[in-house]
Design an enzyme around this catalytic site. Structure first.
Site, PDB file in Angstrom:
ATOM      1  N   ARG A  27       0.822  -1.218   0.000  1.00 26.64           N
ATOM      2  CA  ARG A  27       0.000   0.000   0.000  1.00 26.64           C
ATOM      3  C   ARG A  27       0.851   1.260   0.000  1.00 26.64           C
ATOM      4  NH1 ARG A  27      -3.427  -0.209   4.941  1.00 26.64           N
ATOM      5  NH2 ARG A  27      -1.628  -1.353   5.658  1.00 26.64           N
ATOM      6  N   ASN A  45      -6.222  -2.280   2.594  1.00 24.27           N
ATOM      7  CA  ASN A  45      -6.273  -3.736   2.727  1.00 24.27           C
ATOM      8  C   ASN A  45      -7.717  -4.151   2.946  1.00 24.27           C
ATOM      9  OD1 ASN A  45      -3.536  -4.223   2.502  1.00 24.27           O
ATOM     10  ND2 ASN A  45      -3.175  -4.276   4.710  1.00 24.27           N
TER      11      ASN A  45
END
Length: 102
Positions: A27, A45
């Protein structure tokens, strides 16, 4: 690349990345790459182990970002990349950020 101009046509995509993409800095790397490309939106997520991203930019920016999501981070093992076009009207994002897990 710079972020998109307010008059430039935008496209928005919702992307689901499945594979080994959590716990490796995916990320954070996604935020850096999107910012470098001028793509706005978010990444997070998911509880199922996937990563979800909302991408907004020109068709060229989105194609580059999706290519990176698929194979741009060597530590990631991406099995599938599901890309869904989001039809207007949609909110215009000002930046690219990491959201909490959903």
């Amino acid at each position: 690349m710079e972020s998109h101009d307010k008059d430039e046509p935008l496209e928005t995509r919702l992307v689901q990345v499945r594979g080994q993409v959590q716990g490796i800095g995916y990320r954070e790397a996604c935020v850096r790459r999107a910012t470098a490309l001028g793509v706005t939106g978010w990444v997070r997520n998911r509880m199922d182990g996937s990563v979800e991203a909302m991408l907004q930019g020109s068709p060229e920016q989105l194609a580059e970002m999706c290519e990176w999501l698929s194979e741009g981070m060597s530590a990631a093992l991406v099995d599938t990349l599901e890309v869904t076009e989001v039809q207007p009207p949609f909110a215009r994002f000002d930046n690219f950020e990491r959201l909490p897990t959903l």
